[in-house]
Design an enzyme around this catalytic site. Structure first.
Site, short mmCIF file in Angstrom:
data_model
loop_
_atom_site.label_atom_id
_atom_site.label_comp_id
_atom_site.label_asym_id
_atom_site.label_seq_id
_atom_site.Cartn_x
_atom_site.Cartn_y
_atom_site.Cartn_z
N VAL A 1 -33.76 -36.87 67.63
CA VAL A 1 -32.34 -37.06 67.42
C VAL A 1 -31.98 -35.82 66.65
O VAL A 1 -32.40 -35.41 65.52
CB VAL A 1 -32.35 -38.27 66.36
CG1 VAL A 1 -30.58 -38.43 66.00
CG2 VAL A 1 -32.43 -39.28 67.04
N GLU A 2 -31.06 -35.12 67.01
CA GLU A 2 -30.54 -33.68 66.52
C GLU A 2 -29.09 -34.27 65.79
O GLU A 2 -28.33 -34.60 66.26
CB GLU A 2 -30.26 -32.56 67.67
CG GLU A 2 -31.32 -32.45 68.42
CD GLU A 2 -32.62 -31.58 67.88
OE1 GLU A 2 -32.18 -30.87 66.65
OE2 GLU A 2 -33.33 -31.19 68.39
#
Length: 161
Positions: A38-39
């Site tokens: 997850v960025e």
């Protein structure tokens, strides 16, 4: 970073940077594990003092994402005597990815909304094939307990349309 390069806010990670020797593909293909990255921002390595703010900004979305695990089809596989079956294979129609049961006979399978047929297989035995429907409207996915009670059949029927 130009946000227009992320269609609907999403990017395929390999389009952004390549990870060599990562575990995500291996774990998905060869175990029951689905790893994700997850960025949370456009900053690759934010400073420590920024982390709390990133959490607060993204908290609602992250918790909503985690809650999606509740929508998985789940159940327990047992033998004819009601004993939990370890390492039974859960097969879903029109899906090539199988999952296996835990030592307590438990399984979870995340599926997109639709109609499916599901069965469990172990050795020369299988369960009855059960028709299920996964819906976006349900907060919790269906619980489908399966019992190994018949000889193994080599095919799983096509999805119901």
């Amino acid at each position: 970073v130009d946000a227009s390069q992320f269609k609907n806010g999403i990017t395929n990670g390999v389009d952004w940077y390549v990870v060599r020797g990562g575990m995500q593909d291996f774990n998905y293909l060869f175990s029951n594990c689905m790893e994700i990255t997850v960025e949370l921002s456009c900053t690759k390595k934010p400073k420590e003092e920024k982390l709390q703010g990133e959490w607060e900004y993204n908290q609602e979305s992250l918790i909503s994402f985690l809650e999606q695990a509740n929508s998985a089809v789940k159940g327990i596989v047992t033998d004819a005597n009601g004993n939990a079956v370890k390492d039974a294979i859960i097969q879903v129609s029109d899906r090539s990815k199988d999952v296996t049961t835990t030592g307590r006979g438990e399984y979870w399978r995340i599926l997109v909304p639709g109609k499916y047929k599901i069965k469990a297989v172990k050795g020369e035995l299988q369960s009855e094939e059960v028709e299920i429907e996964v819906s976006d409207a349900d907060e919790e996915g269906p619980t489908i307990n399966l019992q190994l009670n018949k000889e193994y059949e080599t095919t799983t029927s096509a999805a119901i349309t």
